[in-house]
Design a protein around this motif. Sequence first.
Motif, short mmCIF file in Angstrom:
data_model
loop_
_atom_site.label_atom_id
_atom_site.label_comp_id
_atom_site.label_asym_id
_atom_site.label_seq_id
_atom_site.Cartn_x
_atom_site.Cartn_y
_atom_site.Cartn_z
N ARG A 4 0.85 -1.10 -0.19
CA ARG A 4 0.04 0.22 0.02
C ARG A 4 0.84 0.95 0.50
NH1 ARG A 4 -3.66 -1.22 5.14
NH2 ARG A 4 -4.13 -3.43 4.54
N TRP A 5 2.19 1.37 0.30
CA TRP A 5 3.10 2.40 0.61
C TRP A 5 3.84 2.05 -0.15
CZ3 TRP A 5 0.91 -0.10 4.80
CH2 TRP A 5 -0.46 0.35 5.58
N ARG A 6 4.56 0.28 -0.97
CA ARG A 6 5.84 0.64 -1.31
C ARG A 6 5.50 -0.55 -2.40
NH1 ARG A 6 9.72 3.96 -2.51
NH2 ARG A 6 11.73 2.45 -2.38
N PRO A 7 6.21 -0.18 -3.13
CA PRO A 7 5.63 -1.21 -4.70
C PRO A 7 7.15 -2.69 -3.43
CG PRO A 7 7.02 0.46 -5.72
CD PRO A 7 6.50 1.05 -4.11
N VAL A 8 6.34 -4.02 -3.81
CA VAL A 8 6.95 -5.05 -3.21
C VAL A 8 7.37 -6.35 -4.23
CG1 VAL A 8 6.74 -6.63 -1.10
CG2 VAL A 8 6.07 -4.51 -0.85
N GLU A 9 8.36 -6.00 -4.43
CA GLU A 9 8.97 -7.49 -5.47
C GLU A 9 9.50 -8.57 -4.30
OE1 GLU A 9 11.88 -8.19 -8.73
OE2 GLU A 9 10.35 -6.33 -8.85
N VAL A 10 8.93 -10.12 -5.02
CA VAL A 10 8.84 -10.81 -3.49
C VAL A 10 10.01 -12.03 -4.88
CG1 VAL A 10 7.86 -12.96 -2.65
CG2 VAL A 10 6.87 -10.84 -2.67
N LEU A 25 0.68 -9.68 -8.15
CA LEU A 25 -0.68 -10.72 -7.49
C LEU A 25 -1.32 -9.50 -6.77
CD1 LEU A 25 2.23 -12.91 -4.87
CD2 LEU A 25 0.76 -13.48 -6.52
N ALA A 26 -0.60 -8.14 -6.79
CA ALA A 26 -1.84 -6.96 -6.03
C ALA A 26 -1.35 -6.32 -6.74
CB ALA A 26 -2.01 -7.14 -4.55
N PRO A 27 -1.93 -4.59 -6.94
CA PRO A 27 -1.69 -3.24 -6.83
C PRO A 27 -0.32 -3.09 -6.20
CG PRO A 27 -3.52 -3.01 -6.83
CD PRO A 27 -3.24 -4.92 -6.21
N HIS A 28 0.94 -3.27 -7.50
CA HIS A 28 2.17 -2.87 -6.38
C HIS A 28 2.83 -3.88 -5.94
CE1 HIS A 28 1.13 0.66 -7.38
NE2 HIS A 28 0.46 0.84 -6.54
N LEU A 29 2.04 -5.21 -5.90
CA LEU A 29 2.63 -6.85 -5.22
C LEU A 29 3.26 -7.95 -6.80
CD1 LEU A 29 3.67 -8.54 -3.06
CD2 LEU A 29 1.02 -8.62 -2.92
N THR A 30 4.50 -7.57 -6.77
CA THR A 30 4.97 -8.40 -8.19
C THR A 30 5.72 -9.71 -6.91
OG1 THR A 30 5.22 -7.25 -9.04
CG2 THR A 30 6.00 -8.90 -10.23
N GLN A 31 5.78 -10.85 -7.73
CA GLN A 31 6.43 -12.18 -7.59
C GLN A 31 6.84 -12.61 -8.64
OE1 GLN A 31 4.62 -15.44 -4.98
NE2 GLN A 31 4.70 -16.16 -6.81
#
Length: 177
Positions: A4-10, A25-31
């Motif tokens: 919600r606050w920063r882009p996250v990449e797993v 996976l979700a907005p701003h959440l990439t795997q």
Amino acid sequence: SLARWRPVEVVALVDFGHQPDRQTLAPHLTQVVVPRSIAHHRLGEELSAEARMPVTDLVAGSHIELTPTYLQAVTEAAHGASALILAEPYLLPVVEHLGLDLPVIYDAYNVEATLKAGVYPDTELGRDLLRQVEEVEQRAVASASQITTCSEADALALGTAAHQVAERFTVIANGTT
């Protein structure tokens, strides 16, 4: 929630045989899914057979140079990142190998040395594997900018083993005791 606050990449290291993938996976959440190389897989299987139990979690980081595509994926994900989050200590060697100069948040949801001490065999190999677990876990605690645990007991055990003060730990209870 962090996305919600920063882009996250797993960047997920998975078993050999899986297909490499990149998913939103979700907005701003990439795997990013990176399978282990065949050499990395074989070494993990050989050591697991010798130990008579899975040790692929430990081998994931201790021999990460065998999967250079994972190193590349982490390098790319770290570019422009604010921090790195380790969900367990075993991939700390990736951060060390790459010389990444980013704050590391260690999310210690277990005391790995305690868990492994109860299951590794009392053999020369088992004792060596346990020593490796203890060392990587202590390095993760010592080098992390922030450390989260699921309990005060875990924070105390990790702090004692790594000679760290209690104030370095944030307990986020997970609902179990």
